[in-house]
Scaffold this active site. Structure first.
Site, PDB file in Angstrom:
ATOM      1  N   CYS A  51      -5.383  -7.758  -5.463  1.00 15.66           N
ATOM      2  CA  CYS A  51      -5.720  -6.981  -4.272  1.00 15.66           C
ATOM      3  C   CYS A  51      -7.159  -7.222  -3.830  1.00 15.66           C
ATOM      4  O   CYS A  51      -7.456  -7.246  -2.637  1.00 15.66           O
ATOM      5  CB  CYS A  51      -5.476  -5.499  -4.518  1.00 15.66           C
ATOM      6  SG  CYS A  51      -6.303  -4.841  -5.973  1.00 15.66           S
TER       7      CYS A  51
ATOM      8  N   GLU B   9      -3.971   2.507  -2.448  1.00 13.90           N
ATOM      9  CA  GLU B   9      -4.822   1.322  -2.568  1.00 13.90           C
ATOM     10  C   GLU B   9      -4.007   0.176  -1.999  1.00 13.90           C
ATOM     11  O   GLU B   9      -2.961  -0.173  -2.541  1.00 13.90           O
ATOM     12  CB  GLU B   9      -5.214   1.065  -4.021  1.00 13.90           C
ATOM     13  CG  GLU B   9      -6.392   0.106  -4.154  1.00 13.90           C
ATOM     14  CD  GLU B   9      -5.973  -1.310  -4.506  1.00 13.90           C
ATOM     15  OE1 GLU B   9      -5.658  -2.067  -3.563  1.00 13.90           O
ATOM     16  OE2 GLU B   9      -5.958  -1.652  -5.688  1.00 13.90           O
TER      17      GLU B   9
ATOM     18  N   LYS C 139       7.791   4.725 -10.457  1.00 14.98           N
ATOM     19  CA  LYS C 139       8.694   3.756  -9.846  1.00 14.98           C
ATOM     20  C   LYS C 139       7.966   2.411  -9.818  1.00 14.98           C
ATOM     21  O   LYS C 139       7.114   2.163  -8.969  1.00 14.98           O
ATOM     22  CB  LYS C 139       9.072   4.187  -8.428  1.00 14.98           C
ATOM     23  CG  LYS C 139      10.469   3.743  -7.964  1.00 14.98           C
ATOM     24  CD  LYS C 139      10.680   2.250  -7.900  1.00 14.98           C
ATOM     25  CE  LYS C 139      10.000   1.644  -6.701  1.00 14.98           C
ATOM     26  NZ  LYS C 139      10.302   0.167  -6.594  1.00 14.98           N
TER      27      LYS C 139
ATOM     28  N   GLU D  11      -4.286 -10.737   4.522  1.00 14.65           N
ATOM     29  CA  GLU D  11      -4.204 -10.828   3.066  1.00 14.65           C
ATOM     30  C   GLU D  11      -3.024 -11.731   2.711  1.00 14.65           C
ATOM     31  O   GLU D  11      -1.867 -11.406   2.974  1.00 14.65           O
ATOM     32  CB  GLU D  11      -4.015  -9.445   2.440  1.00 14.65           C
ATOM     33  CG  GLU D  11      -3.999  -9.502   0.918  1.00 14.65           C
ATOM     34  CD  GLU D  11      -3.829  -8.136   0.281  1.00 14.65           C
ATOM     35  OE1 GLU D  11      -4.443  -7.909  -0.777  1.00 14.65           O
ATOM     36  OE2 GLU D  11      -3.094  -7.301   0.838  1.00 14.65           O
TER      37      GLU D  11
END
Length: 503
Positions: A305, A271, A195, A405
């Site tokens: 990331c 992650e 997906k 983040e």
């Protein structure tokens, strides 16, 4: 499928984009198909705001169809029981086909996500090929074991595939992140339902088509496009999915674990990004440190990331570092047309992400940090989803811009007294994905590597990557590892077998 030559100029890339027949269907059980409910959603080019295509919007019904095909293929053994080197041959052909279609992958991820074609050709596609090849070549290196038991019995350990694996990947490296997870999942004999992020579904369908062309059996690798709240949740909650491999945000990573607990206790690896520190000490090679620090935060528009977004600089070199950093950023990263091979920085992926990054910039100003560079749209690109490379100074580690983040081209410089102070700030975070230290002192470098709370550490470098090296974090950056042999183990399970020898 016929591969295309790689365009040499901006004009040629735009001509390819204009003439390309974009595939809007999903790929389930070896065939292209529309969504069962007939739903569609617009794929929008973030560089222009134009709709590229109306993509099939998968729902729980499509996920169920893909999972059933995957389970059928797994039980029939058309892939899971294929001789290891036969499976290896298919994956090696798959890797070759990915490389041969580099131009198309570069085009698709550029027009859907805003990635630069130069970055796609220079990094994403070659890295995807390398990771699929590594997983393929590891297939016949994975072994079971015979244990040392009582002589009246033989005990051995089999390592076997899990079954049906659901992969949910993000939009920042669409085809690359898919390949990081596809390689080990397929190498171990699992069937896969992928997906992709709703913003970036086209390259995933191309991957599935190329796997079939390489000889991959029907049902073994399907792609269901659609929203995370519909198709993604249906996959994560499905009672016949044995594992979810996820890369994305912390809140959604938490949902993956919750959905597993509320369904069939499926395996989950996540992650979930980070707020990675780059610690620059006074005894470092300053030119190299500046160069890597710039790439560490502004590559891929900061939508990375492991972006090194907390730049911690020893006070005695703070001002010199800052000036060199600003100068090198101006030379290396100027936003522009991602289909121009000369462009080093594209737009934000969509309006929502653009607004999010802009809100963090506003928050930094509100909390009293000094805006040393950027902060707005580049000149001439005000109408797009572009944000100039941005840097805050005079900041504190507890400020929002230093703790959250941002996932955009926003860096924060924090002055530190010494490495111990830097370690204290680095570890005062919910995240623990990547970290770096710049020093000529070997002992200090080893102490940093030992003590920093991070899944990956770089010493006098940043962002070095290889298919053999584990990629993943600690704390709320997630669990599990991508790439490397450990990843193959995480897409498999052991079985303990006892045989009574008699006598």
């Amino acid at each position: 499928m016929t591969s295309r030559p790689i365009p040499a100029s901006k004009t040629e890339w735009h001509a390819l984009a204009a003439s390309h027949a974009y595939e809007t269907r999903m790929f389930i059980d070896g065939a292209l198909c529309d969504a069962a409910a007939g739903g569609r959603y617009d794929s929008v080019n973030p560089a222009t705001g134009q709709v590229i295509a109306a993509m099939a919007a998968g729902t729980a019904e499509d996920v169920d169809r893909a999972v059933k095909a995957a389970r059928r293929a797994f039980r029939e053994g058309v892939w899971s029981r294929l001789p290891p080197r036969a499976r290896m041959d298919v994956l090696l052909r798959f890797a070759d086909l990915i490389g041969a279609h580099a131009a198309e992958f570069a085009l698709l991820d550029s027009v859907e996500m805003g990635k630069t074609v130069s970055g796609m050709l220079g990094f994403d596609v070659p890295s995807a090929v390398a990771n699929i090849r590594f997983a393929a070549e590891a297939i016949d290196k994975i072994e079971g074991a015979v244990t040392n038991t009582d002589p009246g019995a033989l005990h051995y350990v089999l390592r076997q595939p899990l079954g049906v694996v659901g992969l949910i990947v993000p939009w920042n490296y669409p085809m690359l992140m898919a390949c990081w997870k596809l390689g080990p999942a397929l190498a171990m004999g699992n069937s896969v339902v992928l997906k992709p992020a709703q913003q970036t579904g086209m390259s995933a369908v191309l991957l599935a088509r190329l796997f079939a062309e390489a000889g991959g059996p029907a049902g073994v690798f399907s792609v269901v496009n659609g929203s995370g709240s519909d198709a993604g949740q249906a996959l994560a909650r499905h009672m016949d999915v044995d594992k979810i491999g996820f890369t994305g945000s912390v809140p959604v990573g938490g949902l993956m674990m919750r959905y597993a607990g509320e369904s069939n206790l499926k395996h989950v690896t996540t992650e979930c990004g980070g707020k990675s520190p780059q610690i620059i000490l006074a005894d470092c090679d300053l030119d190299r440190a500046v160069e890597n620090a710039v790439h560490g935060i502004y590559s891929n528009q900061g939508e990375v990331c492991a972006a090194g977004s907390r730049i911690m600089v020893e006070r005695s070199i703070h001002d010199e570092f800052l000036q060199r950093f600003i100068d090198r950023t101006a030379a290396l990263y100027q936003p522009g047309d991602p289909l121009d091979p000369a462009t080093s920085m594209g737009p934000m992926v969509d309006g929502r992400q653009h607004r999010t990054v802009c809100s963090y910039i506003a928050k930094g100003r509100e909390e009293g940090a000094h805006l040393a560079m950027g902060g707005g749209a580049p000149e001439g690109l005000e109408d797009g989803l572009y944000i100039s490379p941005t840097l805050f100074t005079e900041a504190r580690n507890d400020m929002t811009i230093a703790a959250h983040e941002i996932f955009g081209p926003v860096g924060v410089v924090l002055p530190i007294r010494d490495m111990e102070h830097g370690l204290e700030l680095a570890n005062s975070s919910i995240f623990g994905l990547g970290a770096s230290v710049w020093t000529r002192d070997l002992g200090r470098a080893h102490r940093f590597a030992r003590d920093v709370e991070s899944g990956m550490v770089w010493v006098n470098t940043y962002f070095d990557r290889d298919a053999t090296a584990p990629w993943g974090g600690v704390k709320q950056s997630g669990n599990g590892r991508d790439k490397c042999l450990e990843a193959l183990h995480q897409y498999s399970q052991t079985k303990s077998v006892w045989i009574h020898l008699g006598g």
